[in-house]
Design a protein around this motif. Structure first.
Motif, PDB file in Angstrom:
ATOM      1  N   VAL A  29      46.749 100.550   6.906  1.00 15.73           N
ATOM      2  CA  VAL A  29      45.326 100.802   8.430  1.00 15.73           C
ATOM      3  C   VAL A  29      44.454 102.207   7.284  1.00 15.73           C
ATOM      4  O   VAL A  29      45.990 103.023   6.538  1.00 15.73           O
ATOM      5  CB  VAL A  29      45.775 101.000   9.702  1.00 15.73           C
ATOM      6  N   ASP A  30      43.527 102.297   7.011  1.00 13.60           N
ATOM      7  CA  ASP A  30      42.903 103.787   5.950  1.00 13.60           C
ATOM      8  C   ASP A  30      41.315 103.904   7.341  1.00 13.60           C
ATOM      9  O   ASP A  30      41.058 102.504   7.931  1.00 13.60           O
ATOM     10  CB  ASP A  30      42.763 102.956   5.049  1.00 13.60           C
ATOM     11  N   ASP A  31      40.886 104.474   7.075  1.00 14.72           N
ATOM     12  CA  ASP A  31      39.793 104.984   7.506  1.00 14.72           C
ATOM     13  C   ASP A  31      38.294 104.438   7.435  1.00 14.72           C
ATOM     14  O   ASP A  31      37.327 103.830   7.714  1.00 14.72           O
ATOM     15  CB  ASP A  31      39.020 105.952   7.787  1.00 14.72           C
ATOM     16  N   MET A  32      38.572 104.063   5.682  1.00 14.07           N
ATOM     17  CA  MET A  32      37.671 103.527   4.988  1.00 14.07           C
ATOM     18  C   MET A  32      38.055 102.559   3.292  1.00 14.07           C
ATOM     19  O   MET A  32      39.293 103.675   2.790  1.00 14.07           O
ATOM     20  CB  MET A  32      36.260 104.544   4.607  1.00 14.07           C
ATOM     21  N   ILE A  33      37.377 101.388   3.326  1.00 19.23           N
ATOM     22  CA  ILE A  33      37.519 100.912   2.152  1.00 19.23           C
ATOM     23  C   ILE A  33      36.176 100.931   1.795  1.00 19.23           C
ATOM     24  O   ILE A  33      34.968 100.061   1.726  1.00 19.23           O
ATOM     25  CB  ILE A  33      37.788  98.981   2.480  1.00 19.23           C
ATOM     26  N   THR A  34      36.416 101.130  -0.096  1.00 16.44           N
ATOM     27  CA  THR A  34      35.291 101.551  -0.846  1.00 16.44           C
ATOM     28  C   THR A  34      35.299 100.331  -1.936  1.00 16.44           C
ATOM     29  O   THR A  34      34.749  99.115  -1.526  1.00 16.44           O
ATOM     30  CB  THR A  34      35.397 102.730  -1.230  1.00 16.44           C
ATOM     31  N   THR A  35      37.032 100.459  -2.597  1.00 12.76           N
ATOM     32  CA  THR A  35      36.366  99.756  -3.968  1.00 12.76           C
ATOM     33  C   THR A  35      37.120  98.962  -3.612  1.00 12.76           C
ATOM     34  O   THR A  35      37.502  97.819  -4.865  1.00 12.76           O
ATOM     35  CB  THR A  35      36.463 100.129  -5.046  1.00 12.76           C
ATOM     36  N   GLY A  36      38.091  99.340  -2.510  1.00 11.16           N
ATOM     37  CA  GLY A  36      39.005  97.889  -2.890  1.00 11.16           C
ATOM     38  C   GLY A  36      40.616  99.121  -3.106  1.00 11.16           C
ATOM     39  O   GLY A  36      41.673  98.023  -2.919  1.00 11.16           O
ATOM     40  N   ALA A  37      40.187 100.269  -4.091  1.00  5.69           N
ATOM     41  CA  ALA A  37      41.673 100.443  -4.961  1.00  5.69           C
ATOM     42  C   ALA A  37      43.247 100.899  -4.469  1.00  5.69           C
ATOM     43  O   ALA A  37      43.949 100.884  -4.049  1.00  5.69           O
ATOM     44  CB  ALA A  37      40.831 102.142  -5.722  1.00  5.69           C
ATOM     45  N   THR A  38      42.553 101.296  -2.736  1.00  3.53           N
ATOM     46  CA  THR A  38      43.773 102.020  -2.291  1.00  3.53           C
ATOM     47  C   THR A  38      44.180 101.451  -1.347  1.00  3.53           C
ATOM     48  O   THR A  38      45.286 100.969  -1.214  1.00  3.53           O
ATOM     49  CB  THR A  38      43.119 102.711  -1.014  1.00  3.53           C
ATOM     50  N   VAL A  39      43.690 100.092  -0.594  1.00  4.89           N
ATOM     51  CA  VAL A  39      45.203  99.325  -0.149  1.00  4.89           C
ATOM     52  C   VAL A  39      45.275  97.806  -0.860  1.00  4.89           C
ATOM     53  O   VAL A  39      46.244  97.615  -1.008  1.00  4.89           O
ATOM     54  CB  VAL A  39      43.108  97.976   0.372  1.00  4.89           C
ATOM     55  N   THR A  54      48.060 108.894  -5.998  1.00  6.71           N
ATOM     56  CA  THR A  54      47.511 109.045  -6.399  1.00  6.71           C
ATOM     57  C   THR A  54      45.742 108.972  -6.335  1.00  6.71           C
ATOM     58  O   THR A  54      45.730 107.392  -6.818  1.00  6.71           O
ATOM     59  CB  THR A  54      47.688 109.992  -7.377  1.00  6.71           C
ATOM     60  N   ARG A  55      44.911 109.376  -6.253  1.00  4.71           N
ATOM     61  CA  ARG A  55      43.282 108.966  -6.965  1.00  4.71           C
ATOM     62  C   ARG A  55      43.301 109.286  -8.213  1.00  4.71           C
ATOM     63  O   ARG A  55      43.486 111.254  -8.831  1.00  4.71           O
ATOM     64  CB  ARG A  55      42.315 109.103  -5.902  1.00  4.71           C
ATOM     65  N   ILE A  56      43.157 108.335  -9.641  1.00  2.00           N
ATOM     66  CA  ILE A  56      42.912 108.394 -10.503  1.00  2.00           C
ATOM     67  C   ILE A  56      41.373 108.877 -10.759  1.00  2.00           C
ATOM     68  O   ILE A  56      40.939 109.706 -11.784  1.00  2.00           O
ATOM     69  CB  ILE A  56      43.368 107.718 -11.861  1.00  2.00           C
ATOM     70  N   LEU A  80      36.527 109.887  11.495  1.00  4.25           N
ATOM     71  CA  LEU A  80      35.875 111.049   9.952  1.00  4.25           C
ATOM     72  C   LEU A  80      36.824 110.474   9.016  1.00  4.25           C
ATOM     73  O   LEU A  80      38.538 110.744   9.576  1.00  4.25           O
ATOM     74  CB  LEU A  80      35.409 112.242  10.630  1.00  4.25           C
ATOM     75  N   HIS A  81      36.763 111.056   7.676  1.00  2.20           N
ATOM     76  CA  HIS A  81      37.697 110.449   7.062  1.00  2.20           C
ATOM     77  C   HIS A  81      38.699 111.877   7.096  1.00  2.20           C
ATOM     78  O   HIS A  81      40.145 111.819   6.890  1.00  2.20           O
ATOM     79  CB  HIS A  81      37.219 111.082   5.462  1.00  2.20           C
ATOM     80  N   SER A  82      38.033 113.290   7.687  1.00  3.48           N
ATOM     81  CA  SER A  82      38.359 114.221   8.445  1.00  3.48           C
ATOM     82  C   SER A  82      38.232 115.250   9.469  1.00  3.48           C
ATOM     83  O   SER A  82      36.669 115.659   9.303  1.00  3.48           O
ATOM     84  CB  SER A  82      38.896 115.116   7.273  1.00  3.48           C
ATOM     85  N   PRO A 125      48.235 104.665   3.767  1.00  6.78           N
ATOM     86  CA  PRO A 125      48.168 103.852   2.574  1.00  6.78           C
ATOM     87  C   PRO A 125      47.867 105.392   1.805  1.00  6.78           C
ATOM     88  O   PRO A 125      47.751 105.323   0.600  1.00  6.78           O
ATOM     89  CB  PRO A 125      46.425 103.060   2.585  1.00  6.78           C
ATOM     90  N   ASP A 126      47.650 106.399   1.841  1.00  8.48           N
ATOM     91  CA  ASP A 126      47.855 107.615   1.454  1.00  8.48           C
ATOM     92  C   ASP A 126      48.203 108.659   2.457  1.00  8.48           C
ATOM     93  O   ASP A 126      48.126 108.616   3.444  1.00  8.48           O
ATOM     94  CB  ASP A 126      46.813 108.401   0.388  1.00  8.48           C
ATOM     95  N   LEU A 127      48.503 110.142   2.208  1.00 12.92           N
ATOM     96  CA  LEU A 127      48.900 111.235   3.306  1.00 12.92           C
ATOM     97  C   LEU A 127      47.763 111.117   4.208  1.00 12.92           C
ATOM     98  O   LEU A 127      47.991 111.062   5.012  1.00 12.92           O
ATOM     99  CB  LEU A 127      49.518 112.961   1.711  1.00 12.92           C
ATOM    100  N   ALA A 138      31.927 112.656   3.515  1.00  9.60           N
ATOM    101  CA  ALA A 138      33.424 113.203   3.828  1.00  9.60           C
ATOM    102  C   ALA A 138      34.087 113.671   3.233  1.00  9.60           C
ATOM    103  O   ALA A 138      34.731 114.705   3.064  1.00  9.60           O
ATOM    104  CB  ALA A 138      33.892 112.761   5.346  1.00  9.60           C
ATOM    105  N   ARG A 139      34.393 113.021   2.263  1.00  8.49           N
ATOM    106  CA  ARG A 139      35.408 113.134   1.419  1.00  8.49           C
ATOM    107  C   ARG A 139      35.560 114.316   0.436  1.00  8.49           C
ATOM    108  O   ARG A 139      36.367 114.416  -0.350  1.00  8.49           O
ATOM    109  CB  ARG A 139      35.718 111.364   0.684  1.00  8.49           C
ATOM    110  N   GLN A 140      34.257 114.990   0.432  1.00  8.30           N
ATOM    111  CA  GLN A 140      33.940 116.198  -0.961  1.00  8.30           C
ATOM    112  C   GLN A 140      33.260 117.224   0.414  1.00  8.30           C
ATOM    113  O   GLN A 140      32.423 117.720   0.072  1.00  8.30           O
ATOM    114  CB  GLN A 140      32.412 115.707  -0.899  1.00  8.30           C
TER     115      GLN A 140
HETATM  116  C1  R5P Z   1      40.256 108.257   0.807  1.00 11.88           C
HETATM  117  O1  R5P Z   1      41.773 109.396   1.358  1.00 11.88           O
HETATM  118  C2  R5P Z   1      40.559 107.828   1.914  1.00 11.88           C
HETATM  119  O2  R5P Z   1      40.749 107.336   3.222  1.00 11.88           O
HETATM  120  C3  R5P Z   1      39.924 105.952   1.430  1.00 11.88           C
HETATM  121  O3  R5P Z   1      41.818 106.034   1.332  1.00 11.88           O
HETATM  122  C4  R5P Z   1      39.381 105.914   0.488  1.00 11.88           C
HETATM  123  O4  R5P Z   1      38.221 106.439   0.161  1.00 11.88           O
HETATM  124  C5  R5P Z   1      39.040 104.185  -0.423  1.00 11.88           C
HETATM  125  O5  R5P Z   1      38.854 104.496  -1.474  1.00 11.88           O
HETATM  126  P1  R5P Z   1      39.052 102.979  -2.121  1.00 11.88           P
HETATM  127  O6  R5P Z   1      39.292 101.977  -1.280  1.00 11.88           O
HETATM  128  O7  R5P Z   1      37.995 103.127  -3.004  1.00 11.88           O
HETATM  129  O8  R5P Z   1      40.364 103.219  -3.170  1.00 11.88           O
END
Ligand code: R5P
Length: 312
Positions: A216-226, A192-194, A128-130, A167-169, A94-96
């Motif tokens: 709060v976020d839709d998903m935690i993948t690698t935890g970098a955002t949180v 900003t995602r690097i 959904l992510h968006s 944690p982001d826009l 969904a992010r792509q």
């Molecule tokens: C990105 O915009 C999503 O909402 C999540 O913040 C992001 O995908 C989480 O991924 P990660 O845990 O790897 O930062």
């Protein structure tokens, strides 16, 4: 019309729990891989004329789980299902949803096309992510939200002076919904995602000083955002510990290690993606089966889903 529920291989516990809310057992099916890696799907129950639901989040391994979903749809269509609904609690890719740098695949659109043409009449997804992804699908998409049930779980832990943190826009709309349900102020981290595993927090909009953060976020993948968000708000005077809430806990790569290193009282997530037993985190898992079983019941009876839908 008879109701049949099949599960892919991604989250059997969730699927069993949804089926048992209906007093049903899951439909029998076989999902096997040939030695060369090809998938072979066979339904072992007759479903001619049935209303069929296939439960399969497209969590890691993403492409294998996506193929399970598509092949189960094709088998169901060929076996004479009268109506076929995909229940995809977590939708991958969904992010792509656009070409960010050029010469890239818009994978979300291609995945939407694959799901739409595999035989499904309808798709049910959660947070959904968006929300704009709905427009990618040629079939109706019911976008449900776990925010109300997650907010209930947060409410029992909320300290007097808390702040909801996006944690982001991209998380702003979701954060607004939590803030409204919990009657709390909110703040937004500029991120900003690097790379796939690294992000940077640049600044914060809103007052966090002296307040305990609920990220709060839709998903935690690698935890970098949180991780970046929690560190940024603590550096700006927020009071530890933090609570983290997320609809989808993918927790891949360094996620567990990153979250363990943060001062968290609770990580509250749903069971859209199955989380490994014994994960060393203060995790609370909120079950989605009542919400999804209710959605299936209403779809089966052709009744409104409006109070379950994610608006905005
Ligand atoms: C990105 O915009 C999503 O909402 C999540 O913040 C992001 O995908 C989480 O991924 P990660 O845990 O790897 O930062």
């Amino acid at each position: 019309m008879d109701l049949t529920i099949f599960a892919g291989s991604a989250n059997l516990l969730l699927a069993e729990s949804i089926a048992s809310e209906h007093g049903l057992r899951l439909g029998h099916r076989s999902l096997q891989r040939f030695p060369d890696g090809e998938l072979h799907v066979e339904l072992q129950d007759s479903i001619r004329g049935h209303d069929v639901y296939i439960i399969q989040p497209t969590s890691p391994p993403v492409d294998e789980n996506l193929m399970d979903l598509l092949f189960l749809a094709d088998a169901s269509r060929r076996a004479g299902a009268a109506r076929l609904t995909a229940i995809v609690p977590y939708l991958a890719y969904a992010r792509q949803d656009r070409r960010a740098t050029g010469r890239e695949s818009v994978s979300a659109r291609l995945v939407a096309d694959l799901i739409s043409t595999s035989g499904f009449n309808r798709l049910v997804a959660i947070d959904l992510h968006s929300p704009a992804l709905e427009g990618f699908f040629g079939i109706p998409l019911e976008h449900l939200s776990a925010v109300p049930i997650l907010a209930q779980a947060v409410a029992t832990l909320t300290p007097a002076h808390a702040v909801i943190v996006a944690p982001d826009l991209g998380a702003v709309k979701m954060a607004e919904r939590y803030a409204k349900l919990l009657g709390l102020p909110m703040a937004i981290v500029h991120k900003t995602r690097i790379s796939g595993e690294a992000v940077e927090a640049h600044g914060i909009v809103g007052e966090v000083r002296g307040r305990s953060p609920i990220v709060v976020d839709d998903m935690i993948t690698t935890g970098a955002t949180v991780e970046a968000a929690v560190k940024a708000v603590l550096a700006a005077g927020s009071v530890p510990p933090a609570v983290v809430v997320s609809s989808h806990a993918l927790l891949v790569g360094p996620a567990v290690e990153r979250l363990r290193a943060l001062p968290l009282t609770r990580l509250i997530v749903t069971d859209s993606v199955s989380v490994a037993a014994g994960v060393p985190l203060p995790i609370k898992i909120v079950g989605l089966s009542p919400l999804l079983a209710e959605a299936i019941k209403r779809l089966h009876e052709s009744r409104s889903l409006s109070h379950l839908i994610a608006h905005g």
